[in-house]
Motif scaffolding. Structure first.
Motif, short mmCIF file in Angstrom:
data_model
loop_
_atom_site.label_atom_id
_atom_site.label_comp_id
_atom_site.label_asym_id
_atom_site.label_seq_id
_atom_site.Cartn_x
_atom_site.Cartn_y
_atom_site.Cartn_z
N THR A 1 -7.60 -70.67 49.75
CA THR A 1 -7.83 -71.66 49.01
C THR A 1 -7.22 -71.82 47.73
N ARG A 2 -7.39 -70.68 46.93
CA ARG A 2 -6.76 -70.67 45.58
C ARG A 2 -5.18 -70.71 45.69
N GLU B 1 -11.38 -67.88 50.39
CA GLU B 1 -11.43 -67.92 48.72
C GLU B 1 -9.72 -68.07 48.59
N GLY C 1 -10.33 -77.00 46.07
CA GLY C 1 -11.10 -76.07 46.64
C GLY C 1 -12.44 -76.35 46.42
#
Ligand SMILES: Cc1cc2nc3c(=O)[nH]c(=O)nc-3n(C[C@H](O)[C@H](O)[C@H](O)COP(=O)(O)OP(=O)(O)OC[C@H]3O[C@@H](n4cnc5c(N)ncnc54)[C@H](O)[C@@H]3O)c2cc1C
Length: 389
Positions: free
Chosen positions: A48-49, A45, A117
């Motif tokens: 991705t962010r 995560e 994402g």
């Protein structure tokens, strides 16, 4: 552009930024997940962010518009920090197939959502239980019927299928006995796992010696819309070649990161561990394996940079991508062994993380392509020797 192997200012910035991100995911994070064989959701995560999972997506689709060279640096740095990018690296090399061979409509449909994402393209399914490395003999079939493909068959060793929304599937659309060439009749389909699971598609986890989110996947008349075909029907094998080269280069970069991690840890330990009244690192018997492994990591790293440079320039890079993977996997494995040896008994203790990384880097002698198959490629395609298989 910087000479091969030299880093540009952008590369240095990328390296520093990834290192900074990885500080939030220390050894303990990876060790605990390893014990549970759990997926590093928070890490993926965060990557991705921060936009790293969209490194290769062109800016017009919301990505960073960078190349395999930059993607390689990112993955190397993750591994050098003690982490493992296997949880998400496939999005980088699978992406290339969609980018180079997908239609404009497909790119508009998927790439912006992947960049944001909102969608994960993390699974890539080629391997089958009864086919092994002989990809052209895969048996999973996709048959056209009323605007859909109906897929039947089984895939094995499919990483991240339970953590992906989309899967790039290689299936046979024309039976082998109706073809002159074995490399024809294969096609690449984008399977929407969110729709397919429970509608003919079943995913079963496989527990492996390291934390790898691995699975086997069963297709029982799974329907895939024909608009999910990438490129032309029957040309899938040729589209795969680009993907496999990118995969080899990026995984080689991870091996370089692993090699550097092993050597940094081993040298730090060798400087501090005192036996017979002096640091063990003062003994040439301890120094030499580390020095030799270091030289091999550095040499392999140049081949990785060379292969990435050719790939990004759209030049033939099959030989360099294969050699990069071979040399880097060997160098990381050599470093892993030297690191365990240097740590003595502590090399086997989970809390030192050397044994975890040792298990992780062992994979790259076998997957995504085994050492022997790389050697057969070099023998046949570079040295001009007769095909051996
Ligand atoms: C953890 C893990 C993750 C994976 N992830 C994926 C994935 O996401 N997607 C996917 O499609 N696949 C995946 N794979 C599969 C991987 O690519 C294959 O395991 C690998 O290519 C080797 O194929 P095989 O296991 O069928 O071995 P085989 O082809 O059965 O080979 C077994 C051994 O025999 C040797 N051998 C075979 N033929 C020859 C020959 N002609 N000459 C010399 N030696 C030979 C090989 O080198 C190997 O050492 C993964 C595998 C693992 C273990």
């Amino acid at each position: 552009m910087a000479p091969i192997g030299e880093k540009s200012e952008l590369h240095h910035q990328l390296q520093r930024a990834v290192r900074e991100l990885c500080r939030n995911f220390p050894d303990r994070y990876w060790r605990e997940l390893d014990a549970k064989r759990a997926y590093p959701e928070e890490f993926v995560e965060a990557l991705t962010r921060a936009g790293y999972m969209a490194t290769l997506i062109p800016e017009e689709y919301g990505g960073a518009g960078l190349g395999v060279g930059e993607a390689a640096l990112i993955l190397e740095e993750i591994h050098r920090s003690g982490g493992n990018a296997a949880a998400c690296h496939a999005q980088m090399y699978i992406m290339g197939t969609l980018l180079r061979h997908g239609s404009e409509a497909q790119k508009r449909q998927y790439l912006p959502a992947i960049s944001r994402g909102d969608l994960r393209l993390q699974a890539f399914a080629v391997s089958e239980p009864t086919t092994g490395s002989d990809t052209t003999r895969i048996k999973t079939s996709a048959t056209r019927n009323n605007g859909k493909y109906v897929v039947k068959g089984q895939k094995i060793w499919i990483s991240r299928a339970q953590h992906s929304d989309l899967m790039l599937l290689v299936a046979r659309t024309t039976p082998l006995d109706k073809l002159q060439k074995r490399t024809e009749g294969l096609s690449v389909l984008l399977v929407d796992l969110r729709q397919a699971v429970g509608h003919g598609l079943t995913i079963r986890p496989i527990r492996t010696m390291m934390n790898h989110a691995n699975t086997e996947v069963f297709f029982e008349d799974v329907e895939v819309p024909t608009e999910n075909l990438i490129g032309e029907e029957g040309q899938g094998f040729f589209y795969l070649l680009d993907l496999l080269n990118a995969e080899r280069i990026l995984i080689a970069a991870e091996c370089i990161g692993d090699g550097r991690w092993f050597l940094e840890r081993a040298c730090a330990y060798a400087r501090e561990r005192v036996v017979f009244g002096r640091p063990i690192g003062q003994n040439q018997g301890v120094q030499f394996p580390l020095a030799r492994a270091y030289a091999n990591v550095e040499a392999a790293s140049l081949m990785v940079a060379r292969a990435a440079h050719l790939f990004d320039a759209h030049e033939p890079c099959g030989a360099q991508a294969n050699m990069a993977k071979l040399l880097a996997a060997d160098a990381s494995w050599e470093s892993a062994n030297a690191a365990v040896q240097t740590h003595g008994g502590f090399g086997f203790a989970e809390e030192y993380d050397v044994e975890r990384k040792f298990r992780e880097t062992r994979l790259y002698q076998v997957a995504p392509v085994s050492t022997n198959l790389i050697l057969t490629y070099i023998a046949e395609h570079v040295l001009g020797l007769p095909r051996s298989y």
